[in-house]
Enzyme design. Structure first.
Site, PDB file in Angstrom:
ATOM      1  N   ASP A   1     -30.849 -48.097 -26.213  1.00  0.00           N
ATOM      2  CA  ASP A   1     -31.742 -47.525 -27.237  1.00  0.00           C
ATOM      3  C   ASP A   1     -31.071 -47.508 -28.612  1.00  0.00           C
ATOM      4  OD1 ASP A   1     -34.074 -46.441 -28.245  1.00  0.00           O
ATOM      5  OD2 ASP A   1     -33.624 -44.398 -27.596  1.00  0.00           O
ATOM      6  N   ILE A   2     -30.377 -48.586 -28.948  1.00  0.00           N
ATOM      7  CA  ILE A   2     -29.720 -48.680 -30.252  1.00  0.00           C
ATOM      8  C   ILE A   2     -30.779 -48.960 -31.314  1.00  0.00           C
ATOM      9  CG2 ILE A   2     -27.975 -49.891 -31.635  1.00  0.00           C
ATOM     10  CD1 ILE A   2     -26.792 -48.571 -29.150  1.00  0.00           C
TER      11      ILE A   2
END
Length: 159
Positions: free
Chosen positions: A44-45
């Site tokens: 979830d960057i």
């Protein structure tokens, strides 16, 4: 933790110069390299999940809620889909999810911070790429230009 996310910082300052961005994003690459060596994937960057700390101006990675070990092809998993930052594997049921998913999202974050333009989602990019192949016959595969640099600097390999 007090500070502002990359998204908030970019909204205030606009696109960053490479030198400033690299100084801010490099520690995130180091952290990702450490995670990946442990076979962990953040998944979830995005500019919303990287914060510049108020107390020491360091960049840190936030929100490990979607993090997990490497997901082998065929395994089921719940994943975060951040439009423009999630790689195509995260849209595909049963696809292998490994550190390259984070590398894609890290590179998409760099793209956004340098240009101020949110990257297209991976499905749009795939459709554009296929349309280009059909129109021109070219079979080239594009990828974010920082992929090899990421592997050299943070993983000690060539990618």
């Amino acid at each position: 933790i007090e500070g502002e996310t990359f998204a908030e910082y970019a909204a205030k300052k606009g696109p960053l110069k490479w030198q400033e961005l690299w100084a801010r994003i490099r520690p995130v690459g180091v952290a990702l390299g450490r995670l990946h060596r442990l076979n962990l994937v953040h998944r979830d960057i995005s500019p919303d999940n990287i914060m510049i700390r108020k107390d020491n101006d360091e960049s840190i990675l936030l929100d490990f809620g979607a993090a997990s070990g490497t997901i082998a092809a065929g395994q089921e998993s719940v994943t975060a889909l951040k439009d423009g930052y999630a790689p195509i594997e995260q849209y595909q049921r049963g696809a292998e999810i490994n550190g390259r998913a984070d590398e894609y999202a890290w590179s998409a974050t760099i793209w956004y911070m340098l240009t101020g333009v949110k990257p297209p989602n991976a499905l749009q990019r795939k459709a554009q790429h296929l349309a280009h192949i059909l129109k021109t016959g070219e079979q080239s595969i594009s990828r974010f230009p920082l992929h090899d640099q990421f592997h050299r600097e943070f993983l000690g390999s060539k990618g």
